[in-house]
Design a protein around this motif. Structure first.
Motif, PDB file in Angstrom:
ATOM      1  N   GLN A   1       0.854  -1.189   0.000  1.00 36.46           N
ATOM      2  CA  GLN A   1       0.000   0.000   0.000  1.00 36.46           C
ATOM      3  C   GLN A   1       0.890   1.239   0.000  1.00 36.46           C
ATOM      4  O   GLN A   1       1.808   1.352   0.816  1.00 36.46           O
ATOM      5  CB  GLN A   1      -0.934   0.003   1.216  1.00 36.46           C
ATOM      6  CG  GLN A   1      -1.965  -1.125   1.172  1.00 36.46           C
ATOM      7  CD  GLN A   1      -3.099  -0.921   2.170  1.00 36.46           C
ATOM      8  OE1 GLN A   1      -3.342   0.202   2.624  1.00 36.46           O
ATOM      9  NE2 GLN A   1      -3.794  -1.994   2.497  1.00 36.46           N
TER      10      GLN A   1
ATOM     11  N   ASN B   1       1.347   5.731  -1.014  1.00 42.55           N
ATOM     12  CA  ASN B   1       0.739   7.068  -1.037  1.00 42.55           C
ATOM     13  C   ASN B   1       0.548   7.533  -2.479  1.00 42.55           C
ATOM     14  O   ASN B   1       1.181   8.483  -2.938  1.00 42.55           O
ATOM     15  CB  ASN B   1       1.623   8.049  -0.265  1.00 42.55           C
ATOM     16  CG  ASN B   1       3.039   8.127  -0.852  1.00 42.55           C
ATOM     17  OD1 ASN B   1       3.527   7.176  -1.447  1.00 42.55           O
ATOM     18  ND2 ASN B   1       3.681   9.286  -0.700  1.00 42.55           N
TER      19      ASN B   1
ATOM     20  N   ARG C   1       6.008   6.405  -0.742  1.00 43.00           N
ATOM     21  CA  ARG C   1       6.117   6.021   0.655  1.00 43.00           C
ATOM     22  C   ARG C   1       5.249   4.800   0.909  1.00 43.00           C
ATOM     23  O   ARG C   1       4.167   4.660   0.342  1.00 43.00           O
ATOM     24  CB  ARG C   1       5.663   7.160   1.585  1.00 43.00           C
ATOM     25  CG  ARG C   1       6.536   8.403   1.503  1.00 43.00           C
ATOM     26  CD  ARG C   1       7.832   8.225   2.265  1.00 43.00           C
ATOM     27  NE  ARG C   1       8.622   9.458   2.290  1.00 43.00           N
ATOM     28  CZ  ARG C   1       9.578   9.746   1.425  1.00 43.00           C
ATOM     29  NH1 ARG C   1       9.849   8.887   0.449  1.00 43.00           N
ATOM     30  NH2 ARG C   1      10.250  10.871   1.498  1.00 43.00           N
TER      31      ARG C   1
ATOM     32  N   LYS D   1       2.775   2.618   3.236  1.00 38.11           N
ATOM     33  CA  LYS D   1       1.798   2.934   4.275  1.00 38.11           C
ATOM     34  C   LYS D   1       1.728   1.841   5.337  1.00 38.11           C
ATOM     35  O   LYS D   1       1.185   2.074   6.421  1.00 38.11           O
ATOM     36  CB  LYS D   1       0.417   3.154   3.646  1.00 38.11           C
ATOM     37  CG  LYS D   1       0.408   4.318   2.655  1.00 38.11           C
ATOM     38  CD  LYS D   1      -0.952   4.538   2.038  1.00 38.11           C
ATOM     39  CE  LYS D   1      -1.954   5.074   3.033  1.00 38.11           C
ATOM     40  NZ  LYS D   1      -3.233   5.437   2.382  1.00 38.11           N
ATOM     41  N   GLN D   2       2.277   0.669   5.036  1.00 37.27           N
ATOM     42  CA  GLN D   2       2.298  -0.411   6.016  1.00 37.27           C
ATOM     43  C   GLN D   2       3.341  -1.436   5.599  1.00 37.27           C
ATOM     44  O   GLN D   2       3.842  -1.420   4.472  1.00 37.27           O
ATOM     45  CB  GLN D   2       0.924  -1.080   6.125  1.00 37.27           C
ATOM     46  CG  GLN D   2       0.488  -1.808   4.851  1.00 37.27           C
ATOM     47  CD  GLN D   2      -0.866  -2.477   5.002  1.00 37.27           C
ATOM     48  OE1 GLN D   2      -1.736  -1.983   5.714  1.00 37.27           O
ATOM     49  NE2 GLN D   2      -1.049  -3.604   4.338  1.00 37.27           N
TER      50      GLN D   2
ATOM     51  N   PRO E   1       7.807  -0.036   6.799  1.00 42.36           N
ATOM     52  CA  PRO E   1       7.742   1.300   6.213  1.00 42.36           C
ATOM     53  C   PRO E   1       8.905   2.182   6.672  1.00 42.36           C
ATOM     54  O   PRO E   1       9.423   1.989   7.754  1.00 42.36           O
ATOM     55  CB  PRO E   1       6.404   1.850   6.725  1.00 42.36           C
ATOM     56  CG  PRO E   1       5.647   0.674   7.212  1.00 42.36           C
ATOM     57  CD  PRO E   1       6.633  -0.372   7.595  1.00 42.36           C
TER      58      PRO E   1
END
Length: 256
Positions: free
Chosen positions: A80, A82, A93, A95-96, A256
């Motif tokens: 996941q 951005n 980036r 997210k998890q 992350p």
């Protein structure tokens, strides 16, 4: 050779922007990348919601925190990102955390170089520190290498080296300077053994021999069944050493 990323069922916008963002993110994680190819396995709809169900990656000659990786083939899933910021030109980036699984290969020369000056070198010194803190191991070292073993308790003046040896590994702990407080302390310890995997996170010595300055090899009783925990974020399915190459099949969680 330039990277050859591709997307499946993606729009022109996604096919142009996302591979560039992924490549840049990979470059920030690695010291160097040789031949690289990756495939983003996602539909346009999935990517626009910030989801990448799969990412296949292969590389030759990658360098991670000083460790020279001869070849890597990995499959990542459930990523996941951005995506809104990526489409506005911002860096990608995570997210998890997400899992990756695949094969990492070290040729003998790359393994030897990596073991002296990289994140792998730090791990090996931790291994030696744990090993020599065991009273029975320290006593065995004293019996084989001489009684002046206190210098081994502080390894800041030593470096470790690892190389393949047949179907096993050979580890060296080498002095980088004179031991002024214990001049009779040997300047090198040498340990050779075969390794098995236990429960994915634990490396276990199935055989262990000390290499003496005389050239003789003597079995270690103190290290019979010695194990080393790699941590909960890694799962090693197999570890093979053949033809001067170490090959590891494993799964890890990327944070992350």
């Amino acid at each position: 050779m330039p990277p050859s990323p591709s997307t499946s069922q993606g729009s022109r916008l996604i096919s142009r922007v996302l591979p560039v963002a992924v490549k840049f993110w990979l470059q920030t994680q690695l010291d160097d990348i040789g031949d690289l190819s990756f495939e983003i396995q996602a539909t346009d709809r999935q990517v626009l919601t910030g989801q990448i169900p799969g990412l296949a990656l292969s590389a030759q000659g990658a360098v991670y925190k000083g460790a020279r990786i001869t070849a890597v083939n990995m499959q990542a899933r459930d990523i996941q990102i951005n995506i809104g910021q990526v489409l506005r030109g911002k860096p990608l980036r995570l997210k998890q955390a997400f899992p990756i699984q695949g094969q990492v290969v070290f040729a003998g020369e790359d393994l030897a170089v990596s073991s002296t000056a990289s994140v792998l070198a730090d791990g090996l010194l931790d291994f030696w520190q744990t090993l020599l803190a065991k009273a029975d191991v320290a006593a065995e070292v004293a019996a084989h290498y001489g009684p002046h073993t206190m210098a081994w308790q502080d390894l800041t003046q030593y470096q470790s080296k690892m190389e393949t040896a047949g179907s096993g590994l050979r580890l060296h702990l080498i002095s980088q300077g004179e031991q002024q407080n214990a001049p009779q302390t040997p300047t090198e310890l040498c340990l050779q053994g075969k390794i098995a995997i236990d429960q994915g996170q634990i490396l276990q010595l199935t055989t262990a021999h000390w290499g003496l300055p005389s050239g003789d090899w003597v079995p270690s009783e103190a290290l019979r069944g010695f194990s080393w925990n790699l941590g909960e974020h890694i799962d090693v399915q197999s570890l093979a050493i053949e033809n001067d190459r170490l090959s590891c099949q494993c799964a890890i969680m990327v944070q992350p």
